[in-house]
Design an enzyme around this catalytic site. Structure first.
Site, PDB file in Angstrom:
ATOM      1  CG  HIS A 139      -1.296  -9.858  -5.141  1.00  0.00           C
ATOM      2  ND1 HIS A 139      -0.352 -10.841  -5.330  1.00  0.00           N
ATOM      3  CD2 HIS A 139      -1.463  -9.254  -6.342  1.00  0.00           C
ATOM      4  CE1 HIS A 139       0.027 -10.835  -6.600  1.00  0.00           C
ATOM      5  NE2 HIS A 139      -0.616  -9.878  -7.232  1.00  0.00           N
ATOM      6  CG  ASN A 170       1.071 -14.592   0.078  1.00  0.00           C
ATOM      7  OD1 ASN A 170       0.019 -13.991  -0.072  1.00  0.00           O
ATOM      8  ND2 ASN A 170       1.836 -14.950  -0.945  1.00  0.00           N
TER       9      ASN A 170
END
Length: 303
Positions: A139, A170
């Site tokens: 994201h 991440n």
């Protein structure tokens, strides 16, 4: 039929009278005992939650902090904006405000709903591009930044907000930075955030049928315009596992602009203030979390 109608004539006149009495009773009851009737019919507005900034106000103010992108495909969602890069099938940047009030609201439960962005006319990448690639669906606008309402959280799962990220990046240093930014938003009341991939350099790889670019690095810039210490900071972090402290990747917003060819806050500040805040940064003005760093190195990076 005529007999039937004559026989029911008395009842036919009584029913409207009963109905009129019931309506009158409800009207008087609501006026005299509103609390009772709200509870009886479960008309409790307290269960309705609203974001910190009303939609109209948010969209109106968002026009003043978007980066300058000539000819870019600018998409405005309800709770953030982005510039989609069709060549790379990921966003050049995402931009949004993060406030203390948003983070202090009740947090909705995360529900993964990855899907194409309907506002991108040229079509976005799909979840199939990431399957078997070895990269996470990372994201840019974090889910945790938008959990103050289901609608805001759900918007973060548009594939236009997703970029290929190495798993320990991440879930490691990028996660640490996301959590730190939330700390800063709570402390300073409001921060402006722009994040995205470094696309001015050759991609590490391409994945999926749509040949989604795997960026070599990601950036995030954060601006605090609250008195008395107005300040800005930028980060450029390689898309890989790292045990280095986040401070080592901190830099000026000007430096991030040079690496990305993006002008981040052209309309938010006067030129003199913009030049000052973007040309310098001081790590001492930004609080880091040693325990969170230790968790990254000893737990997140070894999972």
């Amino acid at each position: 039929m005529n007999h039937a109608r004559q026989g029911n004539g008395g009842i036919g006149r009584i029913r409207p009278l009963i109905l009129l009495m019931i309506v009158g009773f409800l009207f008087i009851g609501v006026r005299l005992f509103p609390t009772f009737f709200e509870r009886f019919f479960e008309l409790d507005e307290s269960v309705v939650t609203f974001p910190d900034t009303q939609v109209e106000d948010y969209q109106e103010e968002s026009l003043f902090f978007l980066p300058a992108s000539k000819g870019a495909n600018i998409i405005r969602h309800q709770y953030y904006a982005l510039s989609y890069n069709e060549q790379h099938e990921i966003a050049d940047w995402v931009a949004y405000e993060l406030t203390r009030a948003q983070l202090n609201q009740n947090r909705v439960r995360r529900e993964d709903n990855y899907r194409p962005d309907p506002k991108v006319r040229s079509k976005t990448a799909t979840t199939y591009d990431y399957r078997g690639s070895g990269y996470d669906r990372g994201h840019l606008v974090p889910v945790g930044d938008r959990k103050f309402s289901f609608e805001a959280m759900d918007e973060t799962f548009f594939m236009s907000n997703i970029s290929p990220q190495e798993r320990h990046f991440n879930g490691g240093i990028w996660r640490e930075l996301e959590e730190l930014v939330r700390d800063w938003a709570r402390k300073y009341r409001k921060v402006y955030v722009v994040a995205g991939p470094i696309l001015s350099e050759k991609p590490k790889d391409y994945i999926g049928k749509n040949e989604v670019s795997v960026p070599p690095a990601f950036y995030k810039v954060v601006l605090d315009l609250s008195e008395p210490e107005l300040k800005g900071i930028g980060f450029i972090i390689p898309n890989e596992r790292s045990d280095e402290p986040l401070q080592n990747f901190a830099t000026t917003i000007d430096e991030v602009e040079k690496r990305t060819n993006i002008d981040f806050f052209p309309d938010l500040m006067e030129d003199e203030l913009e030049g000052k805040l973007e040309s310098q940064f001081d790590n001492r003005l930004w609080q880091y979390d040693q325990k969170r760093y230790d968790a990254r190195v000893n737990v997140w990076n070894v999972r």
